[in-house]
Write a protein that holds these residues in place. Sequence first.
Motif, PDB file in Angstrom:
ATOM      1  N   VAL A  92      31.057  42.288  48.852  1.00 19.61           N
ATOM      2  CA  VAL A  92      32.156  43.247  48.791  1.00 19.61           C
ATOM      3  C   VAL A  92      33.456  42.478  48.984  1.00 19.61           C
ATOM      4  N   LEU A  93      34.225  42.346  47.906  1.00 11.38           N
ATOM      5  CA  LEU A  93      35.482  41.598  47.954  1.00 11.38           C
ATOM      6  C   LEU A  93      36.620  42.436  48.503  1.00 11.38           C
ATOM      7  N   GLU A  94      36.520  43.717  48.266  1.00 13.22           N
ATOM      8  CA  GLU A  94      37.586  44.630  48.700  1.00 13.22           C
ATOM      9  C   GLU A  94      36.974  46.019  48.849  1.00 13.22           C
ATOM     10  N   GLY A 101      38.802  61.043  49.523  1.00 17.87           N
ATOM     11  CA  GLY A 101      37.448  60.778  49.962  1.00 17.87           C
ATOM     12  C   GLY A 101      36.682  59.781  49.120  1.00 17.87           C
ATOM     13  N   LEU A 102      37.207  59.368  47.960  1.00 16.32           N
ATOM     14  CA  LEU A 102      36.518  58.380  47.131  1.00 16.32           C
ATOM     15  C   LEU A 102      36.440  57.035  47.850  1.00 16.32           C
ATOM     16  N   LEU A 103      35.252  56.448  47.854  1.00 12.29           N
ATOM     17  CA  LEU A 103      35.065  55.118  48.429  1.00 12.29           C
ATOM     18  C   LEU A 103      35.052  54.106  47.300  1.00 12.29           C
ATOM     19  N   LEU A 104      35.987  53.157  47.308  1.00 14.11           N
ATOM     20  CA  LEU A 104      36.112  52.134  46.273  1.00 14.11           C
ATOM     21  C   LEU A 104      35.669  50.791  46.837  1.00 14.11           C
ATOM     22  N   GLN A 105      34.794  50.120  46.096  1.00 15.21           N
ATOM     23  CA  GLN A 105      34.351  48.782  46.475  1.00 15.21           C
ATOM     24  C   GLN A 105      34.448  47.847  45.275  1.00 15.21           C
ATOM     25  N   LYS A 106      34.980  46.678  45.505  1.00 24.47           N
ATOM     26  CA  LYS A 106      35.065  45.632  44.492  1.00 24.47           C
ATOM     27  C   LYS A 106      33.936  44.646  44.796  1.00 24.47           C
ATOM     28  N   ILE A 107      32.925  44.573  43.908  1.00 29.56           N
ATOM     29  CA  ILE A 107      31.680  43.882  44.213  1.00 29.56           C
ATOM     30  C   ILE A 107      31.393  42.788  43.188  1.00 29.56           C
ATOM     31  N   THR A 108      30.921  41.640  43.665  1.00 36.42           N
ATOM     32  CA  THR A 108      30.609  40.530  42.758  1.00 36.42           C
ATOM     33  C   THR A 108      29.361  40.827  41.934  1.00 36.42           C
ATOM     34  N   VAL A 109      29.425  40.460  40.644  1.00 35.77           N
ATOM     35  CA  VAL A 109      28.323  40.665  39.700  1.00 35.77           C
ATOM     36  C   VAL A 109      28.197  39.429  38.815  1.00 35.77           C
ATOM     37  N   PRO A 110      27.060  39.250  38.128  1.00 34.59           N
ATOM     38  CA  PRO A 110      26.923  38.120  37.205  1.00 34.59           C
ATOM     39  C   PRO A 110      27.905  38.231  36.042  1.00 34.59           C
ATOM     40  N   GLY A 394      38.014  23.307  38.617  1.00 40.52           N
ATOM     41  CA  GLY A 394      37.251  22.351  39.397  1.00 40.52           C
ATOM     42  C   GLY A 394      35.756  22.581  39.224  1.00 40.52           C
ATOM     43  N   PRO A 395      34.940  22.087  40.175  1.00 47.63           N
ATOM     44  CA  PRO A 395      33.492  22.257  40.045  1.00 47.63           C
ATOM     45  C   PRO A 395      33.110  23.734  39.977  1.00 47.63           C
ATOM     46  N   MET A 396      32.415  24.101  38.914  1.00 43.79           N
ATOM     47  CA  MET A 396      31.966  25.478  38.738  1.00 43.79           C
ATOM     48  C   MET A 396      30.547  25.606  39.267  1.00 43.79           C
ATOM     49  N   ALA A 397      30.401  26.375  40.334  1.00 38.39           N
ATOM     50  CA  ALA A 397      29.092  26.569  40.932  1.00 38.39           C
ATOM     51  C   ALA A 397      28.798  28.064  41.024  1.00 38.39           C
ATOM     52  N   LEU A 398      28.091  28.477  42.050  1.00 40.42           N
ATOM     53  CA  LEU A 398      27.611  29.859  42.109  1.00 40.42           C
ATOM     54  C   LEU A 398      28.726  30.893  42.038  1.00 40.42           C
ATOM     55  N   HIS A 399      29.728  30.752  42.871  1.00 38.70           N
ATOM     56  CA  HIS A 399      30.769  31.783  42.930  1.00 38.70           C
ATOM     57  C   HIS A 399      31.568  31.850  41.635  1.00 38.70           C
ATOM     58  N   GLU A 400      31.710  30.712  40.953  1.00 34.30           N
ATOM     59  CA  GLU A 400      32.460  30.697  39.693  1.00 34.30           C
ATOM     60  C   GLU A 400      31.663  31.300  38.539  1.00 34.30           C
ATOM     61  N   LEU A 401      30.373  31.554  38.742  1.00 33.28           N
ATOM     62  CA  LEU A 401      29.542  32.175  37.714  1.00 33.28           C
ATOM     63  C   LEU A 401      29.401  33.673  37.923  1.00 33.28           C
ATOM     64  N   THR A 402      30.299  34.224  38.726  1.00 34.66           N
ATOM     65  CA  THR A 402      30.309  35.662  38.926  1.00 34.66           C
ATOM     66  C   THR A 402      31.648  36.253  38.511  1.00 34.66           C
ATOM     67  N   SER A 403      31.609  37.525  38.217  1.00 35.66           N
ATOM     68  CA  SER A 403      32.814  38.325  38.035  1.00 35.66           C
ATOM     69  C   SER A 403      32.747  39.434  39.092  1.00 35.66           C
ATOM     70  N   TYR A 404      33.402  40.551  38.838  1.00 38.73           N
ATOM     71  CA  TYR A 404      33.287  41.665  39.779  1.00 38.73           C
ATOM     72  C   TYR A 404      33.428  42.974  39.021  1.00 38.73           C
ATOM     73  N   LYS A 405      32.996  44.017  39.647  1.00 42.09           N
ATOM     74  CA  LYS A 405      33.233  45.352  39.105  1.00 42.09           C
ATOM     75  C   LYS A 405      33.582  46.286  40.250  1.00 42.09           C
ATOM     76  N   TRP A 406      34.250  47.378  39.906  1.00 43.83           N
ATOM     77  CA  TRP A 406      34.597  48.400  40.883  1.00 43.83           C
ATOM     78  C   TRP A 406      33.477  49.432  40.932  1.00 43.83           C
ATOM     79  N   VAL A 407      32.990  49.685  42.114  1.00 45.85           N
ATOM     80  CA  VAL A 407      31.977  50.710  42.334  1.00 45.85           C
ATOM     81  C   VAL A 407      32.636  51.841  43.120  1.00 45.85           C
ATOM     82  N   ILE A 408      32.572  53.046  42.572  1.00 46.03           N
ATOM     83  CA  ILE A 408      33.250  54.199  43.190  1.00 46.03           C
ATOM     84  C   ILE A 408      32.218  55.244  43.557  1.00 46.03           C
ATOM     85  N   ARG A 409      32.188  55.629  44.808  1.00 47.65           N
ATOM     86  CA  ARG A 409      31.245  56.635  45.308  1.00 47.65           C
ATOM     87  C   ARG A 409      32.014  57.888  45.716  1.00 47.65           C
TER      88      ARG A 409
END
Length: 416
Positions: A92-94, A101-110, A394-409
């Motif tokens: 959860v990045l944010e 009442g909406l819960l917004l989460q910014k979550i890392t994804v492939p 720079g060196p591209m490893a695990l974290h650089e191979l992800t993006s993110y999406k917004w998940v709203i509940r």
Amino acid sequence: MSELTPLFKSVQQASRKLNRMLPGQVDNTLQTLAELTLSQIPFLLEANQRDLERMDTQDPKYDRLQLTEERIHGIVKEILQVRSLISPLDRVLEEKQLENGLLLQKITVPLGVIGVIYESRPNVTFDVFCLSLKSGNGLILKGSSDADHSNRAIMTLLHRALEENGLPTAAFQLLPAERTATKALLEAVGYVDVIIPRGSQGLISFVRENSKVPVIETGAGIVHTYFDETADLEKGTAIILNSKTRRVSVCNALDCLIIHEDRLKDLPLIIAPLLEKGVILYADEKAFDALKEMHEPERIQLAKAEHFGTEFLSLKMSLKTVANLEEALDHIAQNSSKHSEAILSEDRDHIDIFLKSVDAAAVYANASTAFTDGNQFGLGAEIGISTQKLHARGPMALHELTSYKWVIRGNGQVRN
């Protein structure tokens, strides 16, 4: 439609299943792969030898292509290091809750499906597989014909490890060695999310100019080290030797030594260890004059314009003389590939100016550029060294191979 389109589609479909992998499955697969690799060293070396027999031993790519028992043990250590790392997914990045009442989460994804095009480096097959699996990405590999026997042997081990742990082999594929496969991959819009070329500047330029799929540029390293008027001679000489000769065929190897004119008197001492290692030097006029008494006409030659801004990938290096730090910075700006650059200095102000001014993925003060490596940075391995600024650098490893999406509940919220 390419004849490879069905394969691209199958990778895309299978990669969606990777989102539901259990962490234990991933780690168990990497453990299985490490054990298989150790048990199959003769099999891998035999396949690699078939590739080596087709290449001139003087070709700079020969060293990159070669597998040895020692190198395979090093590969296994990297596999296990990636295994030990925490998954980069579902972080959860944010997070915030709105007044409604909406819960917004910014979550890392492939990223999705990654296409990697690379030259003569079978270890890359291991590296990118481990990183792609751990980050939940599907993978399409396009190796060169130079390493085809090696890559196909490695792929058999990768698929065995996946099968033994209940993961889809279809999500990880090696394309045919023919160049037509490269064209098909570059045009695989809708199936491949990003292309990462790893190899020479020529390869990277070709991919950038011809790909219809987004590209992250990696690999080409035109590396400089500036030896300023305050640099420590003993420390600097050791760093230069390591940067140039530790392994000449890699992208973080030194290509151009820039030296302050006040230190030309020390240049014979600086380059003596390089000459012992067989390095050929292309010196500008001032540096050439400073080295005349060494009587090494075959090893020390007068530089031409093309010797600057060149990635040698061999026992060759250029020498550039400057009057001050600003001249050094200008030379780097004009000739750098924005990979790795270094300053050798005991002047804190010079160091700070250099580190702030040089536009590169990795900038060093009083250390060898040989450290620009995902494993050395504690990232487990790398898929490449990104020399651009969008998404990753720079060196591209695990974290650089992800993006993110917004998940709203929500719970029935509607917008006015």
